[in-house]
Write an enzyme that holds these catalytic residues in place. Sequence first.
Site, mmCIF file in Angstrom:
data_model
loop_
_atom_site.group_PDB
_atom_site.id
_atom_site.type_symbol
_atom_site.label_atom_id
_atom_site.label_comp_id
_atom_site.label_asym_id
_atom_site.label_seq_id
_atom_site.Cartn_x
_atom_site.Cartn_y
_atom_site.Cartn_z
ATOM 1 N N CYS A 66 -4.170 -0.098 -3.305
ATOM 2 C CA CYS A 66 -2.992 -0.618 -2.608
ATOM 3 C C CYS A 66 -1.860 -0.628 -3.618
ATOM 4 C CB CYS A 66 -3.205 -1.996 -2.017
ATOM 5 S SG CYS A 66 -1.791 -2.522 -1.004
ATOM 6 N N CYS A 98 2.538 5.328 -0.807
ATOM 7 C CA CYS A 98 1.728 4.329 -0.102
ATOM 8 C C CYS A 98 0.416 4.982 0.278
ATOM 9 C CB CYS A 98 2.462 3.850 1.154
ATOM 10 S SG CYS A 98 1.491 2.765 2.228
#
Length: 252
Positions: free
Chosen positions: A80, A198
């Site tokens: 993440c 991302c």
Amino acid sequence: MTDRHIGLIVPSSNLTMETELPRMLRDREAVHPEDRFVFHSSRMRMRHVTPEQLREMNAQTGRAAAELADARPDVVASACLVALMAQGPGRHRAAEAEIAAVLREQGAAAPVVSSAGALLDGLAALGARRVALLTPYVKELTAVVAGYVEDAGVEVVDALSLEVPDNLAVARLDPDALLEHWRRLDLRRADALVLSACVQMPSLAAIQPVEDAAGLPVLSAATATAYRVLGELGLAAHVPGAGRLLSGTPAG
């Protein structure tokens, strides 16, 4: 044939990292059949990409690492990117060390990579000093990512925020839309383009087409993570059709 066990720490709402990373490494198996990859995941609760939920998720890292230790992975990837970058410049190094310490305590010493650190390593491998970014985040978080990259010595010449705060909605974004989104960026001074800063925004199918069209190296948080994972396993970073970073000769 050798089985390589890869542990993933992912947000609970992540649908993409467990899709794109295995897909890349399956494609690698087609040209390097001597290595096979097995994946094991531990999840940390997070549904919306907000500073509050990111902090709550980060507090679960030790538990997730301890769970993965039971599978005795050969490498662990913390997947993440913004959760680490939101904690301040250079945070990925401390986070990787914390996960490695938990693994050692549980008798499962293994190298640890993070998507945040991997993105910086990927840019370094490409020799990129100026980069453009495309993110699904709100502008506030895109600014955080840009600041993190710049703190590492890479100038962000332009950035585009798609402004999708719901993490499941990010996973459902159409990667084909990236074939047009990247054209909204000013790449005149860029050495490389981060097509998805991302691990949740799908981009793998667009990496090579955009690289071919843009005429400069294109990478994502996911392709950079694959690059680092393969490096920690001592394997050639070669995945067909996944951009220059995974060509086996990124600096070329």
